[in-house]
Write a protein that holds these residues in place. Structure first.
Motif, mmCIF file in Angstrom:
data_model
loop_
_atom_site.group_PDB
_atom_site.id
_atom_site.type_symbol
_atom_site.label_atom_id
_atom_site.label_comp_id
_atom_site.label_asym_id
_atom_site.label_seq_id
_atom_site.Cartn_x
_atom_site.Cartn_y
_atom_site.Cartn_z
ATOM 1 N N HIS A 159 0.786 -1.168 -0.092
ATOM 2 C CA HIS A 159 0.030 -0.038 -0.102
ATOM 3 C C HIS A 159 1.055 1.261 -0.032
ATOM 4 O O HIS A 159 1.619 1.209 0.846
ATOM 5 N N LEU A 160 0.464 2.329 -0.745
ATOM 6 C CA LEU A 160 1.487 3.493 -0.869
ATOM 7 C C LEU A 160 0.906 4.601 -1.422
ATOM 8 O O LEU A 160 -0.348 4.517 -1.853
ATOM 9 N N LYS A 161 1.235 5.763 -1.249
ATOM 10 C CA LYS A 161 0.678 6.756 -1.896
ATOM 11 C C LYS A 161 1.764 7.387 -3.124
ATOM 12 O O LYS A 161 3.114 7.419 -2.816
ATOM 13 N N ALA A 162 1.327 7.624 -4.428
ATOM 14 C CA ALA A 162 1.994 8.002 -5.322
ATOM 15 C C ALA A 162 1.980 9.553 -5.591
ATOM 16 O O ALA A 162 0.844 10.059 -5.589
ATOM 17 N N LYS A 163 3.132 10.248 -6.104
ATOM 18 C CA LYS A 163 3.386 11.557 -6.113
ATOM 19 C C LYS A 163 3.905 11.937 -7.517
ATOM 20 O O LYS A 163 5.095 11.727 -7.694
ATOM 21 N N PRO A 164 2.893 11.741 -8.700
ATOM 22 C CA PRO A 164 3.763 12.143 -9.999
ATOM 23 C C PRO A 164 4.107 13.376 -10.208
ATOM 24 O O PRO A 164 3.617 14.355 -9.303
ATOM 25 N N GLY A 165 4.907 13.685 -11.144
ATOM 26 C CA GLY A 165 5.323 15.024 -11.394
ATOM 27 C C GLY A 165 6.569 15.512 -10.676
ATOM 28 O O GLY A 165 7.008 16.730 -10.572
ATOM 29 N N SER A 166 7.127 14.544 -10.102
ATOM 30 C CA SER A 166 8.322 14.742 -9.286
ATOM 31 C C SER A 166 9.564 14.798 -10.075
ATOM 32 O O SER A 166 9.612 14.414 -11.153
ATOM 33 N N ARG A 167 10.793 15.361 -9.520
ATOM 34 C CA ARG A 167 11.917 15.526 -10.183
ATOM 35 C C ARG A 167 12.344 14.146 -10.593
ATOM 36 O O ARG A 167 12.938 13.879 -11.481
ATOM 37 N N ALA A 168 12.499 12.987 -9.526
ATOM 38 C CA ALA A 168 13.027 11.920 -9.950
ATOM 39 C C ALA A 168 12.066 10.936 -9.332
ATOM 40 O O ALA A 168 11.359 11.184 -8.315
ATOM 41 N N ASN A 169 12.468 9.528 -9.580
ATOM 42 C CA ASN A 169 11.649 8.536 -9.028
ATOM 43 C C ASN A 169 12.454 8.083 -7.640
ATOM 44 O O ASN A 169 13.497 8.163 -7.414
ATOM 45 N N GLN A 170 11.717 8.018 -6.652
ATOM 46 C CA GLN A 170 12.293 7.687 -5.417
ATOM 47 C C GLN A 170 11.103 7.045 -4.577
ATOM 48 O O GLN A 170 9.918 7.498 -4.642
ATOM 49 N N LEU A 171 11.739 6.083 -3.600
ATOM 50 C CA LEU A 171 10.785 5.430 -2.888
ATOM 51 C C LEU A 171 11.198 5.719 -1.438
ATOM 52 O O LEU A 171 12.405 5.631 -1.038
ATOM 53 N N LEU A 172 10.219 6.104 -0.685
ATOM 54 C CA LEU A 172 10.223 6.795 0.658
ATOM 55 C C LEU A 172 9.551 6.028 1.487
ATOM 56 O O LEU A 172 8.424 5.801 1.452
ATOM 57 N N VAL A 173 10.058 5.776 2.845
ATOM 58 C CA VAL A 173 9.264 5.043 4.076
ATOM 59 C C VAL A 173 9.641 6.038 5.154
ATOM 60 O O VAL A 173 10.643 6.127 5.696
ATOM 61 N N SER A 174 8.378 6.572 5.671
ATOM 62 C CA SER A 174 8.247 7.367 6.783
ATOM 63 C C SER A 174 8.646 6.612 8.099
ATOM 64 O O SER A 174 8.504 5.235 7.995
ATOM 65 N N PRO A 175 9.008 7.361 9.167
ATOM 66 C CA PRO A 175 9.250 6.528 10.281
ATOM 67 C C PRO A 175 7.894 5.720 10.827
ATOM 68 O O PRO A 175 7.965 4.936 11.506
ATOM 69 N N ASP A 176 6.895 6.215 10.470
ATOM 70 C CA ASP A 176 5.478 5.408 10.709
ATOM 71 C C ASP A 176 5.175 4.557 9.897
ATOM 72 O O ASP A 176 4.015 3.804 10.050
ATOM 73 N N GLY A 177 6.115 4.179 8.894
ATOM 74 C CA GLY A 177 5.727 3.022 8.031
ATOM 75 C C GLY A 177 5.078 3.423 6.821
ATOM 76 O O GLY A 177 4.746 2.672 5.860
ATOM 77 N N THR A 178 4.564 4.616 6.623
ATOM 78 C CA THR A 178 3.949 5.235 5.482
ATOM 79 C C THR A 178 4.855 5.054 4.230
ATOM 80 O O THR A 178 6.014 5.516 4.212
ATOM 81 N N LEU B 245 -1.210 -3.647 -10.292
ATOM 82 C CA LEU B 245 -2.063 -2.600 -9.788
ATOM 83 C C LEU B 245 -3.225 -2.996 -9.310
ATOM 84 O O LEU B 245 -4.177 -3.458 -10.102
ATOM 85 N N LEU B 246 -3.518 -3.274 -8.029
ATOM 86 C CA LEU B 246 -4.896 -3.776 -7.837
ATOM 87 C C LEU B 246 -6.086 -2.680 -7.466
ATOM 88 O O LEU B 246 -7.055 -3.215 -7.707
ATOM 89 N N SER B 247 -5.621 -1.916 -6.954
ATOM 90 C CA SER B 247 -6.917 -0.418 -6.870
ATOM 91 C C SER B 247 -5.961 0.787 -6.765
ATOM 92 O O SER B 247 -4.786 0.932 -6.648
ATOM 93 N N GLY B 248 -6.543 1.788 -7.080
ATOM 94 C CA GLY B 248 -6.054 3.214 -7.059
ATOM 95 C C GLY B 248 -5.772 3.715 -8.548
ATOM 96 O O GLY B 248 -4.810 4.499 -8.481
ATOM 97 N N GLN B 249 -6.324 3.063 -9.616
ATOM 98 C CA GLN B 249 -6.048 3.505 -10.928
ATOM 99 C C GLN B 249 -5.834 4.867 -10.986
ATOM 100 O O GLN B 249 -5.105 5.469 -11.748
ATOM 101 N N THR B 250 -6.882 5.577 -10.443
ATOM 102 C CA THR B 250 -6.927 7.155 -10.631
ATOM 103 C C THR B 250 -6.666 7.932 -9.271
ATOM 104 O O THR B 250 -7.015 9.124 -9.221
ATOM 105 N N ALA B 251 -6.437 7.198 -8.252
ATOM 106 C CA ALA B 251 -6.334 7.980 -6.947
ATOM 107 C C ALA B 251 -4.826 7.680 -6.516
ATOM 108 O O ALA B 251 -4.081 7.191 -7.108
ATOM 109 N N PRO B 252 -4.328 8.858 -5.811
ATOM 110 C CA PRO B 252 -2.998 8.727 -5.114
ATOM 111 C C PRO B 252 -2.721 7.501 -4.269
ATOM 112 O O PRO B 252 -1.595 7.220 -4.181
ATOM 113 N N PHE B 253 -3.853 7.127 -3.628
ATOM 114 C CA PHE B 253 -3.459 5.788 -2.732
ATOM 115 C C PHE B 253 -3.684 4.538 -3.612
ATOM 116 O O PHE B 253 -4.753 4.655 -4.112
ATOM 117 N N LYS B 254 -2.655 3.628 -3.520
ATOM 118 C CA LYS B 254 -2.582 2.559 -4.382
ATOM 119 C C LYS B 254 -2.289 1.237 -3.611
ATOM 120 O O LYS B 254 -1.574 1.223 -2.588
#
Length: 90
Positions: A5-24, A59-68
């Motif tokens: 489960h993740l949040k996608a942020k398109p239009g960024s400078r580069a591709n990057q995977l980030l995991v916050s301290p709370d696991g997001t 991609l199971l869900s979130g085709q048009t949403a930021p949460f996938k």
């Protein structure tokens, strides 16, 4: 098979995977959010990060949403946790 489960942020400078301290999990994508380009880029980027082919990232869900919700078909939960741990922010 591992589910991610993740949040996608398109239009960024580069591709990057980030995991916050709370696991997001957030994935920044260079591709724009139009005509499915960001979803295709997301699948390709995750395949690269997890060392599998993009046909094995579904991609199971979130085709048009930021949460996938994605299935990583060749990855088990331990491998998923190990990769995410390497991308965890301090």
């Amino acid at each position: 098979m591992a589910i991610l489960h993740l949040k996608a942020k398109p239009g960024s400078r580069a591709n990057q995977l980030l995991v916050s301290p709370d696991g997001t999990v957030t994935v920044r994508l260079h591709a724009p959010a139009q005509d499915g380009k960001a979803n295709a880029a997301l699948r390709a980027y995750l395949a690269e990060v997890f060392g599998t082919s993009k046909s094995r990232v579904e991609l199971l869900s979130g085709q048009t949403a930021p949460f996938k919700k994605l299935a990583l078909l060749d990855i088990n939960d331990d491998e998923l946790a190990a990769v995410l741990a390497r991308h965890r922010l301090a």
